[in-house]
Design an enzyme around this catalytic site. Structure first.
Site, PDB file in Angstrom:
ATOM      1  N   ASN A   7       0.771  -1.205   0.026  1.00 22.51           N
ATOM      2  CA  ASN A   7       0.008   0.102  -0.056  1.00 22.51           C
ATOM      3  C   ASN A   7       0.852   1.110  -0.023  1.00 22.51           C
ATOM      4  O   ASN A   7       1.350   1.688   1.238  1.00 22.51           O
ATOM      5  CB  ASN A   7      -0.792  -0.123   1.249  1.00 22.51           C
ATOM      6  CG  ASN A   7      -1.918   1.062   1.396  1.00 22.51           C
ATOM      7  OD1 ASN A   7      -1.741   2.054   0.780  1.00 22.51           O
ATOM      8  ND2 ASN A   7      -2.933   1.234   2.217  1.00 22.51           N
ATOM      9  N   ARG A  93      -2.517  -1.886  -3.486  1.00 24.14           N
ATOM     10  CA  ARG A  93      -3.561  -0.688  -3.400  1.00 24.14           C
ATOM     11  C   ARG A  93      -3.398   0.360  -4.511  1.00 24.14           C
ATOM     12  O   ARG A  93      -2.263   0.736  -4.664  1.00 24.14           O
ATOM     13  CB  ARG A  93      -3.517  -0.031  -1.821  1.00 24.14           C
ATOM     14  CG  ARG A  93      -4.364   1.241  -2.102  1.00 24.14           C
ATOM     15  CD  ARG A  93      -4.035   2.176  -0.909  1.00 24.14           C
ATOM     16  NE  ARG A  93      -4.903   3.144  -0.928  1.00 24.14           N
ATOM     17  CZ  ARG A  93      -4.613   4.219  -0.319  1.00 24.14           C
ATOM     18  NH1 ARG A  93      -3.388   4.603   0.150  1.00 24.14           N
ATOM     19  NH2 ARG A  93      -5.568   5.454  -0.170  1.00 24.14           N
ATOM     20  N   HIS A 182     -11.355   6.007  -0.315  1.00 28.21           N
ATOM     21  CA  HIS A 182     -11.321   5.251   0.844  1.00 28.21           C
ATOM     22  C   HIS A 182     -12.338   3.999   0.443  1.00 28.21           C
ATOM     23  O   HIS A 182     -13.032   3.171   1.626  1.00 28.21           O
ATOM     24  CB  HIS A 182     -12.057   6.077   2.109  1.00 28.21           C
ATOM     25  CG  HIS A 182     -11.221   7.240   2.490  1.00 28.21           C
ATOM     26  ND1 HIS A 182     -11.861   8.358   3.102  1.00 28.21           N
ATOM     27  CD2 HIS A 182      -9.784   6.998   2.734  1.00 28.21           C
ATOM     28  CE1 HIS A 182     -10.670   8.967   3.571  1.00 28.21           C
ATOM     29  NE2 HIS A 182      -9.636   8.417   3.282  1.00 28.21           N
ATOM     30  N   ARG A 243      -7.518  19.270   4.951  1.00 31.86           N
ATOM     31  CA  ARG A 243      -8.430  19.389   3.855  1.00 31.86           C
ATOM     32  C   ARG A 243      -9.601  20.133   3.807  1.00 31.86           C
ATOM     33  O   ARG A 243     -10.417  19.488   5.154  1.00 31.86           O
ATOM     34  CB  ARG A 243      -8.526  18.365   2.887  1.00 31.86           C
ATOM     35  CG  ARG A 243      -7.530  17.789   2.251  1.00 31.86           C
ATOM     36  CD  ARG A 243      -7.663  16.318   1.597  1.00 31.86           C
ATOM     37  NE  ARG A 243      -6.899  15.526   1.999  1.00 31.86           N
ATOM     38  CZ  ARG A 243      -7.003  14.265   1.849  1.00 31.86           C
ATOM     39  NH1 ARG A 243      -8.085  13.659   1.573  1.00 31.86           N
ATOM     40  NH2 ARG A 243      -5.941  13.301   2.255  1.00 31.86           N
ATOM     41  N   GLU A 386      -7.650  -1.907   5.936  1.00 29.81           N
ATOM     42  CA  GLU A 386      -7.549  -1.846   4.595  1.00 29.81           C
ATOM     43  C   GLU A 386      -6.648  -3.159   3.949  1.00 29.81           C
ATOM     44  O   GLU A 386      -6.937  -3.676   2.949  1.00 29.81           O
ATOM     45  CB  GLU A 386      -7.126  -0.488   4.111  1.00 29.81           C
ATOM     46  CG  GLU A 386      -8.089   0.629   4.444  1.00 29.81           C
ATOM     47  CD  GLU A 386      -7.793   1.786   3.970  1.00 29.81           C
ATOM     48  OE1 GLU A 386      -7.698   2.419   3.012  1.00 29.81           O
ATOM     49  OE2 GLU A 386      -7.035   2.627   5.103  1.00 29.81           O
TER      50      GLU A 386
END
Ligand code: AMP
Length: 402
Positions: A7, A93, A182, A243, A386
């Site tokens: 990942n 990923r 996500h 963000r 994940e």
């Protein structure tokens, strides 16, 4: 047989080697601060009882390419993987799959070509992901490699959710639309919720809240994503660590006029200097909550905006789902901040969202329900994973291709 999960983020590479049948970890770790003097590998080595050894080492790793090569050698030299044979597959990923990929795929030249064509949509992440893929294909040419996309789970959204009210040519010529991110996390926690409740996911309506440094909400109807808060890029949607999430786009033009800021400076401002950090000077929710407890007004406001905006998304997604069975909190803040969960759920009792403060406050390490028995909606805290989702999708993909 084993599965290796890679990942690659913008400045780190997470990796996990798992048993290909049970998905139980063998080694789990991260290579951080790539390209700096402080590059470091940290990893946990497992035995059947859990973590039995930890290893940490400072290194000089200049690039993602060097990082992936180092990891492969590291796992090989310590006997975790042989050069030939014991790797059933490698799962990568990949952040952006554009509209090409609606699920995980076996990596071929044509898949690589499409990931490359998607670089303009993810200029930092997709190149890092491709480097990992190239090096693993060179090192293990006969091992199947699978791409697991962050965007794929959201490809089930209908056009009314993914299209922007912009001229059609922006979509047909430049693929300007909402993609969502996500995806592996939303999919993982949705599956875990269904498993925990003993119901097929295809019978459940969920809102999943991934609240980490990046944050997003997804509305899932009968197991399929029908809307999500992130858009063309991960900048849209909820307030995040740095963000801004949803803002009036005219702010950009206004700022350019009144402050003379160049467009790339405004982009940096919205991505790296806004959100929690912009409002109170920190993007670490632990620190912000500490300051709030000491009476800091900026920290209080940052948490209020953060929770208020999550609440608005819950309301919107309830409206489009019609019926809500499960509300899931996950990722750093979602899993670890009872204060945020409480503030988000307070006032939603009339919608069947009834949190029990005592259950909410207890230490939570695995999938847990925190709702009142009378509440129509299950409220769950589910640690995201994940890497397990990537390993499971990798296994499913190679099985389906045989
Ligand atoms: P992630 O991106 O999933 O690693 O999440 C990072 C965010 O989770 C940061 O804002 C952290 O401050 C926050 N976080 C981690 N642990 C806690 C905690 N115990 N309480 C509140 N926030 C936390």
């Amino acid at each position: 047989m084993k599965i290796l999960v890679i990942n690659s983020g913008s400045s780190s590479i997470k990796f996990r080697l798992v048993d290909a049948q049970t998905f139980y970890p063998i080694v789990n770790g991260i290579l951080e601060c790539i390209g700096t003097q402080r590059s470091k590998i940290s990893c946990s080595i497992y035995n059947e009882k859990g973590i039995h050894k930890k290893h940490e080492e400072f290194l000089l790793i200049n690039s993602h390419g060097e990082g992936v090569k180092f990891l492969v050698d590291y796992l090989h030299n310590r006997g975790f993987i042989g050069v030939f044979g014991d790797l059933a597959a490698i799962g990568h990923r990949v952040v952006h799959g554009g509209e090409w990929f609606k699920k995980s795929v076996l990596i071929t030249e044509s898949v690589i070509g499409r990931i490359r064509k998607t670089i303009p949509l993810a200029p930092i992440h997709n190149p890092a992901n491709l480097i990992g893929i190239d090096i693993c294909r060179d090192t293990f040419p006969s091992t199947p490699q699978v791409a697991v996309f962050d965007t794929a789970f959201h490809q089930s959204m209908p056009a009314k959710a993914y299209r922007y009210p912009l001229p059609e040519s922006l979509y047909s010529e430049h693929r300007v639309r909402r993609y969502g991110f996500h995806g592996t996390s939303h999919q993982y926690v949705a599956n875990r919720a269904a498993e925990f409740l003993g119901k097929p996911l295809s019978q459940l309506n969920l809102i999943t809240l991934h609240l980490g440094n990046g944050a997003s909400a997804t509305a899932i109807q009968r197991g399929r994503a029908i809307d999500t808060s992130m858009g063309l890029t991960p900048l849209e949607g909820l307030m995040m660590g740095t963000r801004c999430g949803d803002i009036d786009p005219a702010i950009i033009f206004y700022l350019a006029r009144v402050s003379g800021l160049a467009i790339d400076k405004i982009e940096t401002l919205l991505n790296q200097k806004s959100g929690l950090f912009g409002v109170c000077g920190s993007n670490d929710m632990r620190e912000i909550q500490q300051r709030f407890k000491q009476g800091d007004e900026q920290a209080k406001l940052a948490i209020e905006i953060y929770c208020y905006r999550i609440k608005k998304y819950i309301g919107a997604y309830l409206a489009i789902l019609g019926r809500l069975d499960v509300l899931v909190f996950t990722a750093g803040v979602g899993e670890n901040s009872p204060e945020v969960r409480l503030q988000v759920c307070q006032g939603l009792e009339h919608l069947g969202i009834c949190i029990v403060p005592e259950k909410n406050k207890a230490k939570i390490n695995s999938a847990t329900e925190i709702q009142n028995d009378a509440g129509a909606v299950k409220i769950m805290v589910i640690p995201t994973d994940e890497e397990t989702e990537i390993a499971q999708q990798t296994q499913a993909c190679i099985q389906n291709s045989q």
